[in-house]
Motif scaffolding. Structure first.
Motif, mmCIF file in Angstrom:
data_model
loop_
_atom_site.group_PDB
_atom_site.id
_atom_site.type_symbol
_atom_site.label_atom_id
_atom_site.label_comp_id
_atom_site.label_asym_id
_atom_site.label_seq_id
_atom_site.Cartn_x
_atom_site.Cartn_y
_atom_site.Cartn_z
ATOM 1 N N ALA A 116 -33.400 -6.073 -27.903
ATOM 2 C CA ALA A 116 -34.179 -7.182 -27.342
ATOM 3 C C ALA A 116 -34.657 -8.130 -28.432
ATOM 4 N N ALA A 117 -35.043 -7.590 -29.597
ATOM 5 C CA ALA A 117 -35.453 -8.451 -30.704
ATOM 6 C C ALA A 117 -34.308 -9.357 -31.128
ATOM 7 N N SER A 118 -33.105 -8.806 -31.182
ATOM 8 C CA SER A 118 -31.938 -9.598 -31.568
ATOM 9 C C SER A 118 -31.644 -10.682 -30.541
ATOM 10 N N ALA A 119 -31.831 -10.367 -29.267
ATOM 11 C CA ALA A 119 -31.600 -11.364 -28.218
ATOM 12 C C ALA A 119 -32.555 -12.544 -28.359
ATOM 13 N N LEU A 120 -33.804 -12.265 -28.713
ATOM 14 C CA LEU A 120 -34.775 -13.344 -28.864
ATOM 15 C C LEU A 120 -34.473 -14.211 -30.085
ATOM 16 N N VAL A 121 -33.883 -13.627 -31.116
ATOM 17 C CA VAL A 121 -33.533 -14.427 -32.296
ATOM 18 C C VAL A 121 -32.552 -15.523 -31.918
ATOM 19 N N ARG A 122 -31.566 -15.195 -31.083
ATOM 20 C CA ARG A 122 -30.604 -16.227 -30.690
ATOM 21 C C ARG A 122 -31.302 -17.371 -29.974
ATOM 22 N N GLN A 123 -32.267 -17.078 -29.117
ATOM 23 C CA GLN A 123 -33.003 -18.144 -28.443
ATOM 24 C C GLN A 123 -33.830 -18.959 -29.435
ATOM 25 N N LEU A 124 -34.356 -18.303 -30.468
ATOM 26 C CA LEU A 124 -35.113 -19.024 -31.489
ATOM 27 C C LEU A 124 -34.212 -20.001 -32.240
ATOM 28 N N VAL A 125 -32.977 -19.610 -32.486
ATOM 29 C CA VAL A 125 -32.021 -20.522 -33.116
ATOM 30 C C VAL A 125 -31.856 -21.773 -32.255
ATOM 31 N N HIS A 159 -25.156 -14.451 -34.047
ATOM 32 C CA HIS A 159 -26.301 -14.082 -33.208
ATOM 33 C C HIS A 159 -25.863 -13.809 -31.766
ATOM 34 N N CYS A 160 -24.874 -14.557 -31.284
ATOM 35 C CA CYS A 160 -24.362 -14.303 -29.930
ATOM 36 C C CYS A 160 -23.687 -12.934 -29.856
ATOM 37 N N GLU A 161 -22.947 -12.595 -30.886
ATOM 38 C CA GLU A 161 -22.191 -11.344 -30.906
ATOM 39 C C GLU A 161 -23.097 -10.129 -31.056
#
Length: 232
Positions: free
Chosen positions: A87-96, A148-150
């Motif tokens: 979940a943390a990784s998923a939020l990073v993509r949105q932050l980008v 980040h998507c991957e």
């Protein structure tokens, strides 16, 4: 190197400064929270601003991205603390993606107004991440967004396995990514307000954030992996 259960190598290795990277993990979190505070200031202050020249949709757009960024960075910190790596990784993509928007608004106030008043069709036509990367030239590498998507941005077998098998490392890199993309977004948004001589409203939060950022660059081995676009 012998490591305790759940401990990654970079957490136990010393940095060049001689500080244990356990200190780096602390500074990672301090930087993320300083970024969240600054983004929250953009959000709260934007609603109170009255511009003498008239409508302020571009300021409200910047404040809305600040609010989104605050939620994302704060969420990444919380998820990292409970070791929820995916979940943390998923939020990073949105932050980008929030960083992309902040850049667009800093470049052109009309872009902010257009986004703020856009509907779903308009956003599909002009505001997808690839559109913003194209408008930004070489500023935002497509490979960074694709990575980040991957790895968490979309459910993929290889990326998901890597994340879940390296949980502690991934939550720490998510915090570092929050630092990289979050501080860039803050500087872009600050530029929006400075164009109206409103930068002083955020001076305290901004200076505190930049001070922690300087410390982070010294003590954290993960800082070497960052894209430094705003030398301070």
């Amino acid at each position: 190197m012998t490591m305790a259960p759940g401990e990654s190598e970079f957490e136990t290795a010393p940095t060049q400064s001689g500080l244990a990277t356990r200190d780096a993990g602390k500074v990672r979190r301090e930087l993320a929270m300083a970024i969240a505070i600054t983004l929250g200031e953009f959000s709260s202050q934007s609603r109170e601003i009255v511009l003498p020249e008239g409508p302020k949709e571009h300021v409200l757009a910047a404040g809305l991205v600040g609010a989104i960024g605050f939620e994302l960075v704060h969420g990444i910190v919380h998820l990292a603390d409970v070791r929820n790596a995916y979940a943390a990784s998923a939020l990073v993509r949105q932050l980008v993606e929030a960083e992309y928007l902040a850049w667009a608004f800093s470049e052109d106030a009309d872009e902010a107004v257009e986004w703020m008043t856009s509907d779903a069709r308009a956003r599909r036509a002009r505001w997808q991440p690839r559109h913003l990367r194209s408008r930004a030239g070489k500023l935002f590498p497509a490979s960074d967004y694709s990575d980040h998507c991957e790895h968490g941005g979309h459910p993929t077998p290889s990326g998901s396995i890597k994340i879940l098998d390296n949980r502690q490392y991934v939550v720490e890199t998510a915090l570092a990514d929050a630092g990289v993309h979050g501080i860039a977004a803050c500087h872009y948004l600050l530029d929006v307000f400075e164009k109206h001589d409103l930068g002083h409203l955020f001076a305290e939060a901004h200076h505190a954030m930049d001070a922690v950022h300087e410390q982070w660059k010294v003590v954290d081995p993960l800082a070497r992996l960052s894209r430094e676009r705003w030398p301070v």
